[in-house]
Design a protein around this motif. Structure first.
Motif, PDB file in Angstrom:
ATOM      1  N   VAL A  68       0.842  -1.208   0.000  1.00 36.38           N
ATOM      2  CA  VAL A  68       0.000   0.000   0.000  1.00 36.38           C
ATOM      3  C   VAL A  68       0.869   1.247   0.000  1.00 36.38           C
ATOM      4  CG1 VAL A  68      -1.633   1.343   1.373  1.00 36.38           C
ATOM      5  CG2 VAL A  68      -2.001  -1.103   1.038  1.00 36.38           C
ATOM      6  N   SER A  69       1.956   1.193   0.785  1.00 34.67           N
ATOM      7  CA  SER A  69       2.853   2.344   0.844  1.00 34.67           C
ATOM      8  C   SER A  69       3.511   2.579  -0.525  1.00 34.67           C
ATOM      9  CB  SER A  69       3.918   2.105   1.907  1.00 34.67           C
ATOM     10  OG  SER A  69       4.846   3.172   1.933  1.00 34.67           O
ATOM     11  N   ALA A  70       3.936   1.454  -1.166  1.00 33.69           N
ATOM     12  CA  ALA A  70       4.556   1.575  -2.490  1.00 33.69           C
ATOM     13  C   ALA A  70       3.560   2.107  -3.509  1.00 33.69           C
ATOM     14  CB  ALA A  70       5.112   0.217  -2.946  1.00 33.69           C
ATOM     15  N   GLU A  71       2.326   1.607  -3.451  1.00 32.86           N
ATOM     16  CA  GLU A  71       1.293   2.078  -4.360  1.00 32.86           C
ATOM     17  C   GLU A  71       0.986   3.543  -4.120  1.00 32.86           C
ATOM     18  OE1 GLU A  71      -0.090   0.593  -6.929  1.00 32.86           O
ATOM     19  OE2 GLU A  71       1.224  -1.114  -6.612  1.00 32.86           O
ATOM     20  N   ALA A  72       0.997   3.920  -2.820  1.00 35.02           N
ATOM     21  CA  ALA A  72       0.750   5.332  -2.491  1.00 35.02           C
ATOM     22  C   ALA A  72       1.859   6.209  -3.078  1.00 35.02           C
ATOM     23  CB  ALA A  72       0.673   5.505  -0.972  1.00 35.02           C
ATOM     24  N   GLU A  73       3.109   5.739  -3.011  1.00 38.63           N
ATOM     25  CA  GLU A  73       4.220   6.499  -3.602  1.00 38.63           C
ATOM     26  C   GLU A  73       4.060   6.593  -5.119  1.00 38.63           C
ATOM     27  OE1 GLU A  73       7.820   4.645  -2.418  1.00 38.63           O
ATOM     28  OE2 GLU A  73       7.655   5.206  -0.300  1.00 38.63           O
ATOM     29  N   LYS A  74       3.666   5.454  -5.729  1.00 41.47           N
ATOM     30  CA  LYS A  74       3.424   5.475  -7.170  1.00 41.47           C
ATOM     31  C   LYS A  74       2.307   6.440  -7.524  1.00 41.47           C
ATOM     32  CE  LYS A  74       4.953   0.719  -8.129  1.00 41.47           C
ATOM     33  NZ  LYS A  74       4.509  -0.599  -8.618  1.00 41.47           N
ATOM     34  N   ARG A  75       1.236   6.417  -6.720  1.00 36.59           N
ATOM     35  CA  ARG A  75       0.112   7.328  -6.960  1.00 36.59           C
ATOM     36  C   ARG A  75       0.558   8.774  -6.856  1.00 36.59           C
ATOM     37  NH1 ARG A  75      -3.455   7.749  -2.046  1.00 36.59           N
ATOM     38  NH2 ARG A  75      -1.667   9.080  -1.571  1.00 36.59           N
ATOM     39  N   ASP A  76       1.349   9.068  -5.804  1.00 38.64           N
ATOM     40  CA  ASP A  76       1.832  10.448  -5.633  1.00 38.64           C
ATOM     41  C   ASP A  76       2.719  10.860  -6.808  1.00 38.64           C
ATOM     42  OD1 ASP A  76       0.475  10.538  -3.242  1.00 38.64           O
ATOM     43  OD2 ASP A  76       2.243  10.044  -2.016  1.00 38.64           O
ATOM     44  N   LEU A  77       3.597   9.926  -7.248  1.00 45.65           N
ATOM     45  CA  LEU A  77       4.465  10.220  -8.380  1.00 45.65           C
ATOM     46  C   LEU A  77       3.642  10.424  -9.659  1.00 45.65           C
ATOM     47  CD1 LEU A  77       7.332  10.501  -9.483  1.00 45.65           C
ATOM     48  CD2 LEU A  77       7.376   8.015  -9.819  1.00 45.65           C
ATOM     49  N   LEU A  78       2.629   9.553  -9.818  1.00 46.55           N
ATOM     50  CA  LEU A  78       1.755   9.681 -10.982  1.00 46.55           C
ATOM     51  C   LEU A  78       1.013  11.005 -10.953  1.00 46.55           C
ATOM     52  CD1 LEU A  78       0.575   8.397 -13.525  1.00 46.55           C
ATOM     53  CD2 LEU A  78      -1.173   7.306 -12.086  1.00 46.55           C
ATOM     54  N   ASN A  79       0.529  11.400  -9.775  1.00 47.74           N
ATOM     55  CA  ASN A  79      -0.168  12.687  -9.655  1.00 47.74           C
ATOM     56  C   ASN A  79       0.761  13.846 -10.004  1.00 47.74           C
ATOM     57  OD1 ASN A  79      -2.635  11.616  -8.935  1.00 47.74           O
ATOM     58  ND2 ASN A  79      -2.194  11.639  -6.729  1.00 47.74           N
ATOM     59  N   LYS A  80       2.031  13.727  -9.550  1.00 42.21           N
ATOM     60  CA  LYS A  80       3.002  14.767  -9.882  1.00 42.21           C
ATOM     61  C   LYS A  80       3.217  14.838 -11.395  1.00 42.21           C
ATOM     62  CE  LYS A  80       5.634  14.740  -5.533  1.00 42.21           C
ATOM     63  NZ  LYS A  80       6.950  14.467  -4.919  1.00 42.21           N
ATOM     64  N   ASN A  81       3.352  13.637 -12.025  1.00 40.44           N
ATOM     65  CA  ASN A  81       3.544  13.609 -13.474  1.00 40.44           C
ATOM     66  C   ASN A  81       2.334  14.177 -14.206  1.00 40.44           C
ATOM     67  OD1 ASN A  81       6.060  12.444 -13.166  1.00 40.44           O
ATOM     68  ND2 ASN A  81       5.290  10.341 -13.352  1.00 40.44           N
ATOM     69  N   ILE A  82       1.138  13.796 -13.704  1.00 39.14           N
ATOM     70  CA  ILE A  82      -0.095  14.314 -14.316  1.00 39.14           C
ATOM     71  C   ILE A  82      -0.149  15.832 -14.170  1.00 39.14           C
ATOM     72  CG2 ILE A  82      -2.610  14.388 -14.091  1.00 39.14           C
ATOM     73  CD1 ILE A  82      -2.506  11.397 -13.386  1.00 39.14           C
ATOM     74  N   SER A  83       0.227  16.313 -13.000  1.00 34.41           N
ATOM     75  CA  SER A  83       0.226  17.758 -12.769  1.00 34.41           C
ATOM     76  C   SER A  83       1.224  18.454 -13.701  1.00 34.41           C
ATOM     77  CB  SER A  83       0.583  18.052 -11.315  1.00 34.41           C
ATOM     78  OG  SER A  83       0.632  19.437 -11.064  1.00 34.41           O
ATOM     79  N   ALA A  84       2.419  17.817 -13.851  1.00 33.25           N
ATOM     80  CA  ALA A  84       3.431  18.401 -14.738  1.00 33.25           C
ATOM     81  C   ALA A  84       2.943  18.403 -16.184  1.00 33.25           C
ATOM     82  CB  ALA A  84       4.741  17.609 -14.623  1.00 33.25           C
ATOM     83  N   VAL A  85       2.332  17.280 -16.616  1.00 34.36           N
ATOM     84  CA  VAL A  85       1.800  17.199 -17.980  1.00 34.36           C
ATOM     85  C   VAL A  85       0.683  18.211 -18.177  1.00 34.36           C
ATOM     86  CG1 VAL A  85       0.535  15.736 -19.598  1.00 34.36           C
ATOM     87  CG2 VAL A  85       2.471  14.789 -18.332  1.00 34.36           C
ATOM     88  N   SER A  86      -0.163  18.355 -17.150  1.00 27.73           N
ATOM     89  CA  SER A  86      -1.257  19.324 -17.224  1.00 27.73           C
ATOM     90  C   SER A  86      -0.719  20.746 -17.384  1.00 27.73           C
ATOM     91  CB  SER A  86      -2.130  19.218 -15.976  1.00 27.73           C
ATOM     92  OG  SER A  86      -3.161  20.176 -15.989  1.00 27.73           O
ATOM     93  N   ASN A  87       0.316  21.052 -16.612  1.00 31.62           N
ATOM     94  CA  ASN A  87       0.927  22.387 -16.732  1.00 31.62           C
ATOM     95  C   ASN A  87       1.547  22.579 -18.109  1.00 31.62           C
ATOM     96  OD1 ASN A  87       0.226  23.029 -14.089  1.00 31.62           O
ATOM     97  ND2 ASN A  87       2.157  22.240 -13.246  1.00 31.62           N
ATOM     98  N   GLN A  88       2.200  21.500 -18.607  1.00 28.68           N
ATOM     99  CA  GLN A  88       2.814  21.583 -19.912  1.00 28.68           C
ATOM    100  C   GLN A  88       1.760  21.766 -21.009  1.00 28.68           C
ATOM    101  OE1 GLN A  88       5.280  18.235 -20.827  1.00 28.68           O
ATOM    102  NE2 GLN A  88       6.211  19.184 -22.627  1.00 28.68           N
ATOM    103  N   LEU A  89       0.635  21.024 -20.884  1.00 26.12           N
ATOM    104  CA  LEU A  89      -0.452  21.179 -21.841  1.00 26.12           C
ATOM    105  C   LEU A  89      -1.038  22.573 -21.788  1.00 26.12           C
ATOM    106  CD1 LEU A  89      -2.343  17.756 -21.522  1.00 26.12           C
ATOM    107  CD2 LEU A  89      -1.044  18.588 -23.480  1.00 26.12           C
ATOM    108  N   SER A  90      -1.164  23.094 -20.568  1.00 25.39           N
ATOM    109  CA  SER A  90      -1.680  24.457 -20.420  1.00 25.39           C
ATOM    110  C   SER A  90      -0.753  25.459 -21.109  1.00 25.39           C
ATOM    111  CB  SER A  90      -1.825  24.791 -18.938  1.00 25.39           C
ATOM    112  OG  SER A  90      -2.268  26.112 -18.755  1.00 25.39           O
ATOM    113  N   SER A  91       0.566  25.251 -20.926  1.00 24.10           N
ATOM    114  CA  SER A  91       1.537  26.127 -21.572  1.00 24.10           C
ATOM    115  C   SER A  91       1.475  25.988 -23.088  1.00 24.10           C
ATOM    116  CB  SER A  91       2.949  25.790 -21.072  1.00 24.10           C
ATOM    117  OG  SER A  91       3.917  26.569 -21.719  1.00 24.10           O
ATOM    118  N   MET A  92       1.346  24.736 -23.554  1.00 23.98           N
ATOM    119  CA  MET A  92       1.246  24.500 -24.987  1.00 23.98           C
ATOM    120  C   MET A  92      -0.026  25.118 -25.556  1.00 23.98           C
ATOM    121  SD  MET A  92       2.592  20.548 -25.194  1.00 23.98           S
ATOM    122  CE  MET A  92       2.269  20.395 -26.949  1.00 23.98           C
ATOM    123  N   THR A  93      -1.110  25.056 -24.787  1.00 22.60           N
ATOM    124  CA  THR A  93      -2.367  25.660 -25.228  1.00 22.60           C
ATOM    125  C   THR A  93      -2.218  27.159 -25.377  1.00 22.60           C
ATOM    126  OG1 THR A  93      -3.648  23.924 -24.119  1.00 22.60           O
ATOM    127  CG2 THR A  93      -4.810  25.953 -24.682  1.00 22.60           C
TER     128      THR A  93
END
Length: 283
Positions: A68-93
């Motif tokens: 669960v702890s490992a999955e939580a870390e993966k989830r947090d990392l995934l959320n960070k990546n999603i946030s970074a991609v979202s920011n990048q998409l916003s910039s690209m837009t």
């Protein structure tokens, strides 16, 4: 004394006569002891099983917590990546919107330039037409001046005179190119028809298909006279020129002649055909 002995005797008699209760009592004690041992053993085994279960559960719980702890870390990392991609998409837009605005501005500028180009082309075309008209007027004036200058000059023998020019109808037939060569050898060229009266004169001078100085050899459909002037005055027969009508047997029809078999108008014909011709020159 005898009384005590009698009592003991009675007691012994009683013991000897009734031995069964003692045996039963011993059996009951043995059964109870076995039962208690069984219970104790069962409880011990149950305790062991419970202990094993707790240990196993603790082990799985530990692994589950780690997972669960490992999955939580993966989830947090995934959320960070999603946030970074979202920011990048916003910039690209934003960049896309800026680019679209720039493209729109350039498109409007090009549209404006296209309109200006079209206006400029129209002006150039108008000026070109005006220059062409002025050149024609100049050529006509030049001919009139030459006519006035040469009005007292006589045409060579065998040549006929009409409106300041001398004309010669050939006595033989040949190709258009050979006809022109013959005229040039005589200091003239194939006839150029400038005005209606000249057309009328040539219809009287000729009596069959006759070459004139009109061709489109350099560019199909762009007819011009041998002196370089474009074709303005036209006397084409119906549905002419047709460049042979697409029939291969007629070939490329790049040269013009006056008179057809039906009338005195013009027709296009293959330059290799053999026809008589009319030469024209200034006296």
């Amino acid at each position: 004394m005898y009384a005590m002995e009698a009592i003991y005797d009675n007691v012994e008699c009683v013991k000897l006569d009734n031995p069964t209760p003692s045996t039963n009592y011993t059996g009951q004690r043995s059964s109870k002891r076995s039962f208690y041992l069984g219970v104790i053993l069962s409880l011990s085994l149950l305790t062991v099983f419970l202990l094993i279960g707790l240990i196993t559960l603790s082990f799985f719980n530990h692994n589950l917590a780690g997972h669960v702890s490992a999955e939580a870390e993966k989830r947090d990392l995934l959320n960070k990546n999603i946030s970074a991609v979202s920011n990048q998409l916003s910039s690209m837009t934003e960049e896309r919107d800026i680019l679209n605005k720039n493209i729109s501005a350039v498109s409007n500028q090009l549209s404006s330039m296209t309109e200006e180009r079209d206006i400029l082309n129209k002006n150039i075309s108008a000026v070109s037409n005006q220059l062409s008209s002025m050149n024609e007027e100049r050529d006509l004036l030049t001919k009139k001046l030459l006519c006035f200058y040469n009005q007292n000059k006589q045409c060579p023998a065998g040549w006929s005179s009409f409106s300041c020019s001398c004309y010669l109808l050939s006595g033989r037939s040949d190709s258009w190119n050979q006809a022109r060569k013959d005229c040039r050898d005589r200091g003239a060229d194939l006839v150029v028809i400038d005005f209606a009266k000249e057309q009328e004169y040539l219809t009287r001078l000729t009596n069959t298909l006759t070459w004139i100085g009109l061709h489109d050899e350099e560019e199909e459909g762009r007819w011009k006279w041998v002196d370089g002037t474009p074709l303005n005055l036209m006397y084409w027969a119906d549905r002419q020129p047709d460049n042979g009508g697409g029939d291969p047997k007629w070939g490329e029809e790049d040269c013009a002649h006056i008179r057809t078999f039906e009338n005195t108008l013009w027709n296009d014909l293959s330059c290799t055909n053999s026809l008589p011709w009319v030469c024209e020159k200034i006296p």
